[in-house]
Enzyme design. Sequence first.
Site, short mmCIF file in Angstrom:
data_model
loop_
_atom_site.label_atom_id
_atom_site.label_comp_id
_atom_site.label_asym_id
_atom_site.label_seq_id
_atom_site.Cartn_x
_atom_site.Cartn_y
_atom_site.Cartn_z
N HIS A 35 -12.92 -77.71 74.60
CA HIS A 35 -14.67 -77.34 76.58
C HIS A 35 -14.34 -76.57 77.02
O HIS A 35 -13.35 -75.87 77.48
CB HIS A 35 -13.81 -78.91 76.63
CG HIS A 35 -15.33 -79.12 77.40
ND1 HIS A 35 -14.90 -79.27 78.96
CD2 HIS A 35 -16.48 -79.53 77.45
CE1 HIS A 35 -16.43 -79.47 80.10
NE2 HIS A 35 -17.27 -79.84 79.09
N ASN A 36 -15.66 -76.54 77.10
CA ASN A 36 -16.15 -74.75 77.62
C ASN A 36 -15.00 -73.97 77.29
O ASN A 36 -14.23 -73.28 78.26
CB ASN A 36 -16.15 -75.37 79.28
CG ASN A 36 -16.77 -76.09 79.94
OD1 ASN A 36 -17.74 -75.87 79.30
ND2 ASN A 36 -16.63 -76.63 81.16
N GLU A 73 -23.65 -75.17 73.27
CA GLU A 73 -25.17 -75.31 74.99
C GLU A 73 -26.30 -74.61 75.63
O GLU A 73 -26.03 -73.69 75.50
CB GLU A 73 -23.75 -75.90 76.19
CG GLU A 73 -22.85 -76.86 76.02
CD GLU A 73 -23.68 -78.31 75.92
OE1 GLU A 73 -24.67 -78.32 76.34
OE2 GLU A 73 -22.83 -79.14 75.44
N ASP A 109 -21.52 -72.31 76.40
CA ASP A 109 -22.67 -71.92 77.45
C ASP A 109 -23.47 -71.12 77.41
O ASP A 109 -23.18 -69.70 77.68
CB ASP A 109 -22.05 -72.20 78.76
CG ASP A 109 -22.06 -73.84 78.52
OD1 ASP A 109 -21.75 -75.02 77.65
OD2 ASP A 109 -21.79 -74.37 80.12
N HIS A 115 -20.58 -70.71 83.05
CA HIS A 115 -20.29 -71.71 83.04
C HIS A 115 -21.63 -72.10 84.08
O HIS A 115 -21.63 -71.93 85.67
CB HIS A 115 -19.34 -72.35 83.89
CG HIS A 115 -19.56 -74.24 83.60
ND1 HIS A 115 -18.92 -75.12 84.90
CD2 HIS A 115 -19.81 -74.78 83.12
CE1 HIS A 115 -18.91 -76.45 83.75
NE2 HIS A 115 -19.41 -76.22 83.47
N GLU A 167 -16.58 -74.15 72.57
CA GLU A 167 -18.14 -74.40 73.16
C GLU A 167 -18.80 -72.93 73.29
O GLU A 167 -18.38 -72.52 73.71
CB GLU A 167 -17.76 -75.88 74.37
CG GLU A 167 -19.36 -75.65 75.04
CD GLU A 167 -18.97 -77.10 75.81
OE1 GLU A 167 -19.24 -77.99 75.92
OE2 GLU A 167 -18.16 -76.60 76.73
#
Length: 648
Positions: free
Chosen positions: A178-179, A257, A210, A223, A208
């Site tokens: 995640h992230n 994302e 973003d 983020h 992931e």
Amino acid sequence: MAPMSHEKSETRWFLSKIQDEFRGGKINVEKTHKLLEKLNIQCNYFHVKHIFKDNDRQKQGKITIEEFRAIYRIIVHREEIVEIFNAYSENRRILFESNLIEFLTQEQYAVEKAKSIASEIIQKYEPIDEVRKAHQMSLEGFTRYIYSSECLLFKEECAKVYQDMTYPLSDYFISSSHNTYLVSDQLVGPSDLWGYVSALVKGCRCLEIDCWDGSQDEPVVYHGYTLTSKLLFKTVIQAINKYAFMTSEYPVVLSLENHCSPSQQEVMADILQTTFGDSLLSDILNDFPDSLPSPEALKFKILVKNKKIGTLKETRERIGSDKRGKVGMWEEEEVEAEEEEEELKSLEDDGFGSKDNQGKEIETKKSLGVILFPKKKKIRKLKIALALSDLVIYTKAEKFRSFQYSRQYQQFNENNSIGETRARKLSKLRVHEFIFHTRKFITRIYPKAIRADSSNFNPQEFWNMGCQMVALNFQTPGLPMDLQNGKFLDNGGSGYILKPHFLRDIKSKFNPNISANDNDPIAITIRLISGIQLPLSSSSSNKLDTLVIIEVFGVPNDHMKRQTRVIKKNAFSPRWNETFTFIVQVPELALLRFVVENSGLIAGNEFLGQYTLPVLCMSKGYRRVPLFSRAGESLEPASLFLYVWYVK
């Protein structure tokens, strides 16, 4: 070989290895450490330093050849190993090949291959020429064998890909982060390519990213709505391309994302295609037009997980007519806003929205970035470039509405992402529906938004539900990442582990929350014998008060915790000789974790090292458990020595 001649040959061998180092007289602690390593003995320098000090009779910082031999025996000839050796040696000097075969059969459970491997072990580990040529083994050789990788607790068979890799992707647990771009907290920490590199090196298969609009038509990764630093999307993709298949040859999923404008999405699509080339999966496989392919069929492939316009059939028709580059419309709200809304809704459900909790609600929203870093709360329809949409094949991101909706409308290539709070409620209230869902559809669980410190949840509760992608913050050490690293040691560290049959079989009534499942339990007996050179720092003494905690993680009824007594002032060779028994009802999902601590009085215990592995990846017999730091780094030669026995 007679005992006396053996003793002479051992002395002759030992002196031949070390006497050159003493031609100039005595040696200091640094040379002592190097000489031990030259003899293929792994040593912690700080332990050597303490033992050197105890054996330096003149207290001049230098030792004689006799003093060195005393140090060598203290480190190498450990009492517990000598006892095992003597139990199988007819003369307490050597093991004949027949003695070694008996040991391998009786203690190491190598019943079928003991005869074939005994000779190989002697040839590989016996350092004394005369003994090796006589097909015998000295204590020196036996010790080297016990310290070798062949006697580790983790089964050698599990260290390679051994599972059937031809089932659909949805039938596997998939190592997921995640992230991934973050290496610190979620609000002001740095974004770093190392996040991607280190995750891939650890065997992570779902990353992931973003994505946001950047200057000069260059998409960036960070983020959103926070002060985290930014990376160019292009450099992230280049780093992934370089390291994607270094640890595992099985497919990598890029979970986007996506917050970019259509024009920058087209840039992203171009970067993905030019960087990955043929490795990028951009069309359905002929053998899998209407079902998920297997990890085997997708070897060395990169999959894009993102929103998608239309069906796979429409994508193929559009590609054939060369109508790429046009813009379609997302029919749902922006992904990040969707996740935040879900988390805030769950907080309200838990009472955060009440008048009594207004102060707590404000603090929570601050940590989310809702106040500190304002987001537009209104749902917006966003445009998506078909060039990017068309790169989404078997991993289409689809908002999770309900299990009933999924049963009626969800397509085989659509994946869901569910926040941990909602997933936890579903795992308690809708167990059978949840497991039925994960049998068909890839389901990703991600940490709740209020984890601004990049903390993690316990992934075990969602593996128990069959969730394929349980995404953790890889940069944050602790119990959750220990479980993650331990679980994915299995199947050669490939990042794909075949789910147990009861999480794949449509007829199964498995419920992890009850004890009445149709599973085959196992009884595990562990005799924890000793510790070997437990971790020390430059500032700590080797007189630590050491203890070991053994814990089982799995379905709720299997969670057990046992602890040894404290051995006072001994981190070099503590002896516990304590036996523990664990009855594990669902071994297919269970992990075993060993934690070594220094017992504290006021500030609590100090963590020294840990090791976690799947229960079914344990070897029987006398085994060594390597220890790892909180950050997951090897602490060799620090280890535990134990005896394991179980029946399945």
